[in-house]
Design a protein around this motif. Structure first.
Motif, short mmCIF file in Angstrom:
data_model
loop_
_atom_site.label_atom_id
_atom_site.label_comp_id
_atom_site.label_asym_id
_atom_site.label_seq_id
_atom_site.Cartn_x
_atom_site.Cartn_y
_atom_site.Cartn_z
N PRO A 175 -12.67 -3.43 7.40
CA PRO A 175 -13.92 -2.79 7.79
C PRO A 175 -15.02 -3.82 8.00
O PRO A 175 -14.85 -4.98 7.65
N ARG A 176 -16.11 -3.36 8.58
CA ARG A 176 -17.22 -4.27 8.84
C ARG A 176 -18.52 -3.64 8.38
O ARG A 176 -18.59 -2.42 8.18
N PRO A 177 -19.57 -4.45 8.21
CA PRO A 177 -20.84 -3.90 7.74
C PRO A 177 -21.39 -2.87 8.73
O PRO A 177 -21.14 -2.97 9.93
N ASP A 190 -18.87 -9.39 -1.12
CA ASP A 190 -17.69 -8.74 -0.54
C ASP A 190 -16.64 -9.75 -0.09
O ASP A 190 -16.95 -10.92 0.16
N THR A 191 -15.42 -9.25 0.04
CA THR A 191 -14.39 -10.03 0.74
C THR A 191 -14.06 -9.25 2.00
O THR A 191 -14.17 -8.02 2.04
N LEU A 202 -5.49 -6.39 0.39
CA LEU A 202 -5.63 -4.94 0.30
C LEU A 202 -7.04 -4.57 -0.16
O LEU A 202 -7.65 -3.63 0.38
N ALA A 203 -7.57 -5.32 -1.13
CA ALA A 203 -8.93 -5.03 -1.61
C ALA A 203 -9.92 -5.12 -0.45
O ALA A 203 -10.81 -4.27 -0.31
N SER A 204 -9.74 -6.12 0.41
CA SER A 204 -10.65 -6.28 1.55
C SER A 204 -10.46 -5.14 2.54
O SER A 204 -11.43 -4.63 3.09
N ALA A 205 -9.23 -4.75 2.77
CA ALA A 205 -8.97 -3.65 3.71
C ALA A 205 -9.61 -2.35 3.21
O ALA A 205 -10.12 -1.56 3.99
N LEU A 206 -9.62 -2.17 1.88
CA LEU A 206 -10.19 -0.95 1.32
C LEU A 206 -11.70 -1.07 1.11
O LEU A 206 -12.35 -0.11 0.74
N GLY A 207 -12.23 -2.27 1.32
CA GLY A 207 -13.67 -2.48 1.15
C GLY A 207 -14.11 -2.54 -0.30
O GLY A 207 -15.26 -2.25 -0.61
N VAL A 208 -13.22 -2.94 -1.21
CA VAL A 208 -13.58 -3.00 -2.62
C VAL A 208 -13.50 -4.43 -3.18
O VAL A 208 -13.52 -4.63 -4.38
#
Lengths: 451, 335
Positions: free
Chosen positions: B69-71, B52-53, A64-70
């Motif tokens: 998301p992507r850069p 980032d992850t 979820l953190a990755s999906a939210l970009g955090v």
């Protein structure tokens, strides 16, 4: 293409996810938040002594953190275990219980019994799944303390089976030990469990994480703006009122507890039945103590009736940053109803009751207590009562009013955790966009939405 | 009771590097309302360009795997820093491996350029330091006009030093003459591009009628993907590979752009196997000497997995997809 905005009610994870989804697709919306800040149930506070309190969830998955970009601001949660305290002894959950012969015998007997029919109630389901002994000594007392209802009157839907089955779950537990990461087991049903999905703690708590999630939609959020009415015409949601101002809308997305909807809607009585849906209230007694690793495991379940709580959690064991290094917090979960004896008890009385009950589990606990903070929430968990089980099942499919979507943990009336809230919200968002763009050819739509 | 405040400024974060600017994406083939499912969570195991992850999703419609998301495009300089391997595949740093690779590539390309005219115009999109252009210059007739495009100034300079014509441009914004090219190379580039659908439309316009494009890109229908897809698969190359294809999704993409499929096969490559293991060891904090046994500089593991993937490629599970696509010779309205 419609020009009226979509109204979103509530700026928690579900509301903000919807807002971001619509923003990305350039669909106009307004987000009404009753409070003075975003974050819904996920607020966090840190006191002057360095103790942190997470009001909602402690952690989310790295997925979820990755999906939210955090993901960049998240810390690894240490692997943690759960035990069940029974008769002064601790048993690992769930596999430690399998070392107790009478539990195993009873469970095997239940599984061999071919006469069992389809479980209707939670109690039936637990007898079938765990056998008589484990059901009566552990599972049923816990579910009753948790829900406040007789297990015979609860839907079997409250009995959550291991999402990945026994073998994969054991494999995930081993992987967690080997990798030193708190692999998420039993937390998500929308996306598969995996050795690469574990718990992380957003740098400064979930509340601040949601502030970051809210950043791209900041301009569309109206704070201090509780929704006062949802207007329905010809069984379609067509408007909302907030702060005395009416707004025509293309659709309404509500994250409010679903039993609030009948009070908000005007122009239909199709949602009246939702008034009967009940949420369980909870009191969280947070004890600040000297020392660390005071409990046998991070989570200890206490099914025996002498305990006023059904669960204890020492979160700093797996998230050391929640307390100063030589201190800890133990949270006792006390189930209650709004207005009942526990709910009305003073904080001091609740703290005293918990400390007394803790004594057999933590020797000399009283001497180690530094302080306490008591939190009460009227809507902690949905109660799946058999009285309204059929209506609950129907509500899962649709709110009953076209263009009205009830989403999020309270809106869906589901016991779902952060990541599932996210994936389910995205599914509803796609339904929503299909609804508001009905009749627009897909080619035109696609060009427009991805512009 | 202590006063409560929501001040977390004193909490230190796990890394002092700035996170990347990220933006949402969706399946470039099936569109923004298509259902998808998360399939991987990973990090930049190779270069650690950011803390980032990253999340890879797979489209239910066509099977495309994409970063979301992507850069943003503004972050490309950070993703492709000076140490990035595509700019350094030189004889000096890769020795024998470079020579073997060059021979192999020359042989593979020869089938493709055999029928080109003596004055053919050839474009290599995402040419890096000009590896393939140099092969064409060496093995092709002198009349060929060779051009490249790359977003990296470093790559452009390196190619220019070798006497090659390389346009400095992001693929997304390149301006080149329509209906001018006989052959376009898109080798290990498609996976890096933000909008493959748009790129294929552009390629259609750049090609002369009857012109062809050679696409080589990572294949997600492989044994290594099945085994490592949750996190470590080398083909993710987090966060640089934004779109990853299988046969079905590549066919769909070509079809949408009006390009005909001349051939679509898989081809062996050890790289994704080697980097899947590299990434796993790196993440498990294995000793560096062991991690270093699984890189582009490690002949033993490259050789081993070349043999393994050779056998996989016999059953259509080669690590790379290799497609030759063609702009149809006559279009409606054209003579």
């Amino acid at each position: 293409m419609q020009t009226k905005p979509v109204a979103i009610i509530g700026a928690g994870l579900a509301g903000l996810t919807t807002a971001r989804f619509l923003k990305q697709r350039q669909i106009p919306f307004v987000l009404y938040e009753a409070g003075s800040q975003v974050a819904g149930m996920a607020k966090s506070f840190r006191d002057d002594e360095g103790f942190s309190y997470d009001f909602g969830a402690h952690f989310i998955t790295n997925r979820l953190a990755s999906a939210l970009g955090v993901g960049a601001s998240c810390r690894l949660v240490r692997p943690y275990g759960e035990t069940v305290a029974l008769d002064g002894r601790h048993y690992g959950y769930p596999f430690g219980l399998l070392a107790v012969p009478r539990y195993v015998m009873s469970a095997v007997a239940a599984h061999l019994d071919s006469s069992t029919s389809l479980a209707q109630s939670a109690a039936d389901s637990m007898y079938q799944l765990y056998g008589k002994v484990m059901a009566e000594e552990i599972a049923i007392p816990l579910i009753e303390a948790w829900s406040g209802e007789d297990a015979n009157t609860l839907s079997s839907a409250v009995v959550e089976k291991l999402p990945s089955g026994v073998l994969k779950t054991m494999m995930l537990k081993v992987a967690a030990r080997v990798m030193g990461r708190a692999i998420a087991i039993g937390y998500s049903r929308e996306a598969p469990e995996s050795t690469s999905v574990w718990h992380v703690y957003p740098g400064s708590g979930l509340g601040s994480m949601l502030e970051a999630v809210a950043a791209p939609v900041r301009d569309e959020i109206k704070l201090n703006s509780p929704a006062e009415a949802i207007y329905v015409e010809n069984e379609r949601a067509v408007g909302v009122r907030s702060a005395g101002v009416d707004q025509e809308v293309a659709a309404v997305v509500s994250t409010a507890p679903c039993n609030v909807l009948p009070k908000l809607v005007r122009g239909t009585n199709k949602l009246e039945h939702l008034r009967g849906f009940r949420y369980r209230a909870m009191i969280f007694v947070n004890l600040r103590l000297r020392g660390r690793n005071l409990l046998r495991d991070t989570v200890v379940w206490t099914p025996e009736p002498q305990f006023p709580f059904f669960r204890l959690t020492e979160a700093p064991v797996s998230m050391p940053w929640l307390a100063p290094s030589d201190k800890t917090i133990i949270t006792a979960d006390v189930g209650c109803q709004v207005g009942d004896e526990s709910w009305k008890s003073s904080d001091e009385a609740l703290v005293e009751k918990c400390i007394s009950a803790l004594d057999p589990l933590i020797p000399r606990v009283r001497q180690q207590v530094i302080g306490a903070r008591v939190l009460r929430t009227p809507i902690a968990y949905p109660v799946f009562h058999l009285d309204y089980e059929a209506r609950r099942q129907a509500f899962k499919e649709s709110s009953g009013v076209a263009g009205l979507y009830s989403i999020g943990r309270n809106g869906e009336f589901e016991h779902i955790l952060m990541e599932d809230v996210y994936w389910r919200t995205l599914k509803k968002c796609r339904q929503l966009v299909r609804y508001i763009t009905e009749g627009v050819p897909s080619r035109v739509l696609d060009a427009r939405l991805s512009a | 009771m202590a006063t409560l405040k929501s001040n977390f400024d004193n909490v230190s974060l796990p890394s002092d590097k700035r996170p990347l600017e990220l933006e949402p994406s969706s399946c470039c083939i099936c569109g923004v309302l298509q259902e998808d499912a998360p399939c991987a969570v990973g990090e930049d195991f190779e270069y650690r360009c950011s803390p980032d992850t990253f999340l890879a999703k797979q489209c239910y419609g066509c099977g495309l795997v994409y970063l979301d998301p992507r850069p943003t495009l503004q972050e490309l300089d950070r993703l492709y820093g000076p140490e990035y391997h595509a700019f350094q595949c030189s004889r000096e740093s890769f020795g024998t491996i470079y020579k073997i690779r060059k021979r192999l590539e020359a042989k593979r390309l020869s089938a493709l350029y055999r029928n080109l005219p003596a004055n053919a115009r050839i474009l290599d999109i995402g040419c890096g330091d000009g590896f393939h252009l140099k092969i064409l210059r060496e093995f092709g007739p002198p009349g060929w006009i060779l051009e490249g495009v790359d977003a990296s100034q470093q790559a452009v300079d390196s190619a220019a030093r070798a006497g090659l014509t390389v346009h400095h441009s992001q693929v997304e914004t390149m301006r080149l003459p329509d209906a001018s090219y006989d052959l376009i190379l898109l080798i290990a580039t498609l996976e890096h591009i933000s909008d493959p659908r748009d790129l294929f439309n552009k390629i259609f316009l750049l090609l002369r009628p009857g012109g062809r494009v050679l696409v080589i890109t990572d294949n997600t229908e492989t044994g290594d993907f099945a085994l490592f897809k949750g996190r470590y698969w080398g083909g993710y190359h987090f966060p640089r590979h934004w779109n990853l294809f299988n046969r079905r999704s590549l066919e769909a993409l070509a079809h949408q752009a009006g390009l005909g499929i001349v051939s679509l096969k898989t081809q062996m490559s050890p790289v994704n196997w080697v980097y899947s293991i590299h990434n796993m060891l790196q993440d498990m904090e294995a000793p560096q000497w062991l991690v270093d046994r699984f890189t582009l500089h490690a002949p033993v593991s490259l050789a081993f997995f070349t043999v393994l993937n050779f056998f996989e490629s016999l059953v259509g599970k080669g690590a790379l997809l290799r497609a030759v696509l063609e702009r149809p010779a006559t279009q409606s309205g054209e003579v």
